[in-house]
Design a protein around this motif. Structure first.
Motif, PDB file in Angstrom:
ATOM      1  N   ARG A   1       1.241  -1.220   0.333  1.00 14.00           N
ATOM      2  CA  ARG A   1      -0.048  -0.248  -0.163  1.00 14.00           C
ATOM      3  C   ARG A   1       1.080   1.328   0.115  1.00 14.00           C
ATOM      4  N   LEU A   2      -0.118   2.021  -0.145  1.00 10.19           N
ATOM      5  CA  LEU A   2       1.163   3.721   0.076  1.00 10.19           C
ATOM      6  C   LEU A   2       1.102   4.333   1.130  1.00 10.19           C
ATOM      7  N   LEU A   3       2.581   4.363   1.601  1.00  6.97           N
ATOM      8  CA  LEU A   3       2.763   5.420   2.603  1.00  6.97           C
ATOM      9  C   LEU A   3       1.494   6.262   3.594  1.00  6.97           C
ATOM     10  N   GLU A   4       0.944   6.640   3.209  1.00  9.57           N
ATOM     11  CA  GLU A   4       0.003   7.499   3.436  1.00  9.57           C
ATOM     12  C   GLU A   4      -1.206   7.039   3.468  1.00  9.57           C
ATOM     13  N   ARG A   5      -1.295   5.889   3.075  1.00  9.46           N
ATOM     14  CA  ARG A   5      -3.125   5.432   2.983  1.00  9.46           C
ATOM     15  C   ARG A   5      -2.786   4.769   4.728  1.00  9.46           C
ATOM     16  N   SER A   6      -2.428   5.194   5.609  1.00 10.78           N
ATOM     17  CA  SER A   6      -2.534   4.319   6.887  1.00 10.78           C
ATOM     18  C   SER A   6      -4.420   4.114   7.004  1.00 10.78           C
ATOM     19  N   ASP A   7      -4.996   4.498   6.683  1.00 12.88           N
ATOM     20  CA  ASP A   7      -6.167   4.272   6.569  1.00 12.88           C
ATOM     21  C   ASP A   7      -6.394   2.538   6.409  1.00 12.88           C
ATOM     22  N   ILE A   8      -5.437   2.280   5.830  1.00 11.13           N
ATOM     23  CA  ILE A   8      -6.104   0.992   4.709  1.00 11.13           C
ATOM     24  C   ILE A   8      -5.235  -0.187   6.196  1.00 11.13           C
ATOM     25  N   SER A   9      -5.759  -0.990   6.370  1.00 14.00           N
ATOM     26  CA  SER A   9      -5.387  -1.740   7.178  1.00 14.00           C
ATOM     27  C   SER A   9      -5.933  -3.217   7.362  1.00 14.00           C
ATOM     28  N   VAL A  10      -4.640  -4.327   7.417  1.00  9.44           N
ATOM     29  CA  VAL A  10      -4.883  -5.515   6.191  1.00  9.44           C
ATOM     30  C   VAL A  10      -4.355  -6.323   7.615  1.00  9.44           C
ATOM     31  N   ASP A  11      -4.850  -7.338   7.816  1.00 13.27           N
ATOM     32  CA  ASP A  11      -4.193  -7.378   9.646  1.00 13.27           C
ATOM     33  C   ASP A  11      -4.057  -9.518   8.792  1.00 13.27           C
ATOM     34  N   SER A  12      -4.605 -10.174   7.913  1.00 13.67           N
ATOM     35  CA  SER A  12      -4.949 -11.498   7.094  1.00 13.67           C
ATOM     36  C   SER A  12      -5.592 -11.323   5.980  1.00 13.67           C
ATOM     37  N   LEU A  13      -5.979 -12.492   5.176  1.00 12.67           N
ATOM     38  CA  LEU A  13      -6.402 -11.788   4.124  1.00 12.67           C
ATOM     39  C   LEU A  13      -7.822 -11.764   3.995  1.00 12.67           C
ATOM     40  N   ALA A  14      -8.233 -12.298   5.415  1.00 15.99           N
ATOM     41  CA  ALA A  14      -9.740 -11.455   5.024  1.00 15.99           C
ATOM     42  C   ALA A  14      -9.957 -10.642   5.375  1.00 15.99           C
ATOM     43  N   ASP A  15      -8.963  -9.668   5.611  1.00 13.76           N
ATOM     44  CA  ASP A  15      -9.312  -8.148   5.208  1.00 13.76           C
ATOM     45  C   ASP A  15      -9.302  -7.483   4.052  1.00 13.76           C
ATOM     46  N   VAL A  16      -9.064  -8.639   3.739  1.00 14.73           N
ATOM     47  CA  VAL A  16      -8.156  -7.460   1.722  1.00 14.73           C
ATOM     48  C   VAL A  16      -9.068  -7.226   1.030  1.00 14.73           C
ATOM     49  N   ASN A  17     -10.614  -8.057   1.533  1.00 15.96           N
ATOM     50  CA  ASN A  17     -11.792  -8.227   0.244  1.00 15.96           C
ATOM     51  C   ASN A  17     -12.341  -6.926   0.621  1.00 15.96           C
ATOM     52  N   ARG A  18     -12.173  -5.728   1.341  1.00 19.91           N
ATOM     53  CA  ARG A  18     -12.291  -4.638   2.176  1.00 19.91           C
ATOM     54  C   ARG A  18     -11.459  -3.266   0.961  1.00 19.91           C
ATOM     55  N   TYR A  19     -11.266  -4.207  -0.018  1.00 20.32           N
ATOM     56  CA  TYR A  19     -10.282  -3.078  -0.576  1.00 20.32           C
ATOM     57  C   TYR A  19      -9.929  -3.454  -2.785  1.00 20.32           C
ATOM     58  N   LYS A  20      -9.593  -2.162  -3.886  1.00 20.54           N
ATOM     59  CA  LYS A  20      -9.473  -2.895  -4.525  1.00 20.54           C
ATOM     60  C   LYS A  20      -7.385  -3.267  -4.384  1.00 20.54           C
ATOM     61  N   VAL A  21      -7.844  -4.487  -5.572  1.00 21.22           N
ATOM     62  CA  VAL A  21      -6.301  -4.970  -5.144  1.00 21.22           C
ATOM     63  C   VAL A  21      -6.094  -5.297  -6.538  1.00 21.22           C
ATOM     64  N   GLY A  22      -4.455  -4.921  -6.986  1.00 20.40           N
ATOM     65  CA  GLY A  22      -3.753  -4.529  -8.395  1.00 20.40           C
ATOM     66  C   GLY A  22      -3.132  -6.072  -8.610  1.00 20.40           C
ATOM     67  N   VAL A  23      -3.178  -6.584  -9.573  1.00 19.47           N
ATOM     68  CA  VAL A  23      -2.532  -7.627  -9.342  1.00 19.47           C
ATOM     69  C   VAL A  23      -2.277  -7.937 -10.905  1.00 19.47           C
ATOM     70  N   VAL A  24      -1.502  -9.068 -11.700  1.00 19.14           N
ATOM     71  CA  VAL A  24      -1.638  -9.280 -12.776  1.00 19.14           C
ATOM     72  C   VAL A  24      -1.716 -10.277 -13.537  1.00 19.14           C
ATOM     73  N   ASN A  25      -2.064 -10.780 -14.739  1.00 17.96           N
ATOM     74  CA  ASN A  25      -3.589 -10.760 -15.232  1.00 17.96           C
ATOM     75  C   ASN A  25      -2.701 -13.001 -15.216  1.00 17.96           C
TER      76      ASN A  25
END
Length: 261
Positions: free
Chosen positions: A117-141
């Motif tokens: 994540r961006l350092l400035e985005r301290s509002d993003i909190s991910v402690d486990s995979l269960a938290d990831v669905n709260r955010y848009k995730v960029g991946v390579v196809n």
């Protein structure tokens, strides 16, 4: 230890001699598939890149095969390696899901995957995979991180064709997390002239942080696979593997690249 090393050398030399004799009957041309990344493609602007391709060239030359090299989007390269014979693919992350789909020739480098994540985005909190669905995730196809996150039920994935696209999407805040290896992100920072201190790891993807490999398609004949593995053993034992890959050959349990963040 000295006796063990000598025994390995004798075995490999004997095996190699037998393969060379058998090879006198026919020549085989292998199709080698990969995508354009800093570890595979050497440009005129950066002659330090392309170590993995240099390693593959050395491997196939020492195996006494001919080959054709193809750069293509990763999904296309993967499909060829999954469905055709006599295809070599690299750098392929070795995962449990892929274990029985390929012949694994040898490791190129250890790898450590993260969601950044961006350092400035301290509002993003991910402690486990269960938290990831709260955010848009960029991946390579069709990359290992894409397949892995889908298998874990992560729905908010935005696949693109290259890490560079996701790098800029994260900077522009079009995605909130970006899946990448630590070494890959550092290379992108250098190429894009961006301070890597802008990024921090939010979560390590433990399920796929095992290593990048050279692999052969499952329908490749056993004798070809054996010759490639024997050649890899000789390259590793001679020290040429470490010489080609340089600092990427860090210890498996230590992410030296991440320490630079």
């Amino acid at each position: 230890m000295e006796l063990r090393t000598l025994s390995l050398s004798v075995f490999l030399v004997a095996l190699w001699g037998g393969f060379n004799a058998a090879n006198s009957q026919a020549q085989v041309t292998l199709d080698v598939v990969t995508e354009r990344t800093p570890i595979t493609f050497r440009s005129n602007d950066n002659l330090a890149d392309g170590q993995a391709t240099e390693l593959v060239h050395e491997l196939i030359a020492q195996s006494d095969f001919e080959y054709q090299l193809y750069f293509s989007p990763w999904k296309r390269a993967y499909r060829r390696a999954e469905t055709e014979s006599n295809v070599i693919i690299y750098p392929l992350a070795r995962t449990a899901e892929r274990e029985n789909k390929f012949h694994w020739i040898g490791q190129i480098t250890p790898v450590h995957y993260y969601l950044f994540r961006l350092l400035e985005r301290s509002d993003i909190s991910v402690d486990s995979l269960a938290d990831v669905n709260r955010y848009k995730v960029g991946v390579v196809n069709f990359h290992a991180h894409h397949v892995y996150l889908k298998s874990q039920g992560i729905a908010n994935l935005e696949p693109v064709n290259s890490n560079r696209q996701n790098f800029h999407k994260l900077l522009r805040k079009r995605v909130e997390l970006f899946a990448s290896s630590s070494a890959g992100l550092l290379t992108l920072c250098e190429q894009e002239k961006t301070d890597c201190e802008k990024f921090v790891p939010a979560l390590k993807l433990e399920g796929i942080s095992k290593g990048l490999y050279i692999a052969a398609s499952l329908d490749t004949p056993d004798e070809i696979v054996a010759r490639l593995k024997a050649a890899y053993g000789l390259i590793e034992e001679s020290g040429l593997l470490g010489k080609i890959m340089g600092e990427r050959m860090n210890e498996q349990d230590k992410d030296r690249f991440l320490e630079q963040f």
